[in-house]
Motif scaffolding. Structure first.
Motif, mmCIF file in Angstrom:
data_model
loop_
_atom_site.group_PDB
_atom_site.id
_atom_site.type_symbol
_atom_site.label_atom_id
_atom_site.label_comp_id
_atom_site.label_asym_id
_atom_site.label_seq_id
_atom_site.Cartn_x
_atom_site.Cartn_y
_atom_site.Cartn_z
ATOM 1 N N THR A 92 33.588 -88.130 -63.043
ATOM 2 C CA THR A 92 34.146 -86.835 -63.426
ATOM 3 C C THR A 92 33.468 -86.313 -64.691
ATOM 4 O O THR A 92 33.114 -85.125 -64.782
ATOM 5 C CB THR A 92 35.658 -86.960 -63.649
ATOM 6 O OG1 THR A 92 36.274 -87.435 -62.447
ATOM 7 C CG2 THR A 92 36.277 -85.634 -64.034
ATOM 8 N N ILE A 130 38.221 -80.548 -63.661
ATOM 9 C CA ILE A 130 37.675 -81.120 -62.431
ATOM 10 C C ILE A 130 38.633 -82.152 -61.850
ATOM 11 O O ILE A 130 38.910 -82.160 -60.632
ATOM 12 C CB ILE A 130 36.293 -81.757 -62.696
ATOM 13 C CG1 ILE A 130 35.264 -80.662 -63.016
ATOM 14 C CG2 ILE A 130 35.834 -82.585 -61.496
ATOM 15 C CD1 ILE A 130 33.935 -81.204 -63.510
ATOM 16 N N TYR A 132 36.288 -75.774 -56.597
ATOM 17 C CA TYR A 132 35.700 -77.080 -56.921
ATOM 18 C C TYR A 132 34.211 -76.966 -57.246
ATOM 19 O O TYR A 132 33.738 -77.521 -58.245
ATOM 20 C CB TYR A 132 35.928 -78.033 -55.747
ATOM 21 C CG TYR A 132 35.476 -79.455 -56.007
ATOM 22 C CD1 TYR A 132 36.061 -80.223 -57.008
ATOM 23 C CD2 TYR A 132 34.454 -80.043 -55.247
ATOM 24 C CE1 TYR A 132 35.669 -81.531 -57.247
ATOM 25 C CE2 TYR A 132 34.061 -81.346 -55.472
ATOM 26 C CZ TYR A 132 34.665 -82.083 -56.475
ATOM 27 O OH TYR A 132 34.267 -83.375 -56.713
ATOM 28 N N ASP A 158 30.005 -84.966 -63.895
ATOM 29 C CA ASP A 158 30.043 -83.615 -63.336
ATOM 30 C C ASP A 158 30.257 -82.579 -64.435
ATOM 31 O O ASP A 158 29.651 -81.497 -64.416
ATOM 32 C CB ASP A 158 31.147 -83.504 -62.292
ATOM 33 C CG ASP A 158 30.848 -84.285 -61.022
ATOM 34 O OD1 ASP A 158 29.691 -84.731 -60.858
ATOM 35 O OD2 ASP A 158 31.766 -84.458 -60.207
ATOM 36 N N LEU A 198 33.406 -75.435 -60.637
ATOM 37 C CA LEU A 198 33.690 -76.326 -61.765
ATOM 38 C C LEU A 198 32.527 -77.258 -62.078
ATOM 39 O O LEU A 198 32.391 -77.738 -63.187
ATOM 40 C CB LEU A 198 34.958 -77.156 -61.489
ATOM 41 C CG LEU A 198 36.284 -76.414 -61.595
ATOM 42 C CD1 LEU A 198 37.398 -77.300 -61.064
ATOM 43 C CD2 LEU A 198 36.570 -76.025 -63.047
ATOM 44 N N GLN A 199 31.687 -77.526 -61.080
ATOM 45 C CA GLN A 199 30.578 -78.463 -61.257
ATOM 46 C C GLN A 199 29.225 -77.789 -61.464
ATOM 47 O O GLN A 199 28.242 -78.475 -61.748
ATOM 48 C CB GLN A 199 30.482 -79.384 -60.031
ATOM 49 C CG GLN A 199 31.702 -80.266 -59.830
ATOM 50 C CD GLN A 199 31.600 -81.054 -58.537
ATOM 51 O OE1 GLN A 199 31.359 -80.486 -57.482
ATOM 52 N NE2 GLN A 199 31.769 -82.348 -58.628
#
Length: 220
Positions: free
Chosen positions: A19, A186, A212, A22, A215-216
């Motif tokens: 996490t 995340i 999702y 990312d 967010l990355q």
């Protein structure tokens, strides 16, 4: 060190390295330590970096490891041995003392030895590999608390390091609040996606709903 910075170490400890990786990508930070892995099952750690830089031994040779009594409890020792795999800079004496003094763990750009004791004590060591050959008369400490390199990641004294079964990440001090905020977002999104899928939602729909991919993605 401020109370907020202590809180940030605790926040990092609750997040896994995947996490955090990312989140680092989202902020364009290369903080993933390539090929640095735990030497024992279940090893995990979080703390602030106390760094050491190694170089080839001089004549007469300098010391490999007489710094340990100066390291603050809760720190993570970060040893830059230039990725050397033919000479170690960490072994059982240092493991025993570090464990007794409450040091949070050791991360090495290179190899360690005496892994049986760190596993027995549960003292987390992360390195490229382990091998028995001593660094004595082969390498020496060149500088303490300077910028170092660990698996192609830049580490400054005081940066947060987090290690677990997937490896080690470095969170630069000047970006730690932003990276941790993103990592927590995340994690929240991933948990929400799992719950939505368990309730019958398609995965692609759940990922869209909880943003999702954004967010990355850097700049998204």
């Amino acid at each position: 060190m401020s109370e907020q910075q202590d809180i940030n170490v605790a926040r990092a400890a609750k997040l896994d390295t995947a996490t955090l990786s990312d989140a680092l990508d989202k902020h364009g930070i290369a903080g993933q330590c390539y090929r640095i892995k735990a030497r024992g099952e279940g090893f995990a750690t979080a703390g602030r970096a106390y760094t050491l830089l190694y170089g080839p031994a001089s004549n007469p040779p300098g010391t490999v490891g007489d710094y340990i009594d100066d390291v603050p409890p809760g720190s993570i020792l970060v040893l830059d041995n230039g990725g050397r795999d033919n000479a170690t800079v960490w072994g059982d004496i240092l493991t025993e003392i570090a464990h007794r003094r409450g040091i949070a763990g050791t991360v090495i750009d290179g190899v360690c030895r005496d892994v049986a004791l760190c596993r027995q004590l549960g003292y987390p060591v992360f390195s490229k590999d382990h091998w028995m050959r001593t660094g004595k008369d082969r390498v020496q400490v060149e500088a303490t608390n300077v910028v170092v390199n660990i698996g192609d990641a830049r580490v400054q004294p005081g940066d947060i390091l987090r290690g677990d079964a997937d490896g080690v990440v470095v969170i630069p001090r000047e970006h730690e609040a932003a990276v941790l905020d993103t990592a927590e977002q995340i994690e929240h999104a991933e948990n929400a996606i799992r719950e939505a899928v368990r309730g019958g939602m398609r995965l692609d729909e759940a990922r869209r709903q909880f943003r999702y991919h954004q967010l990355q993605t850097k700049g998204a």
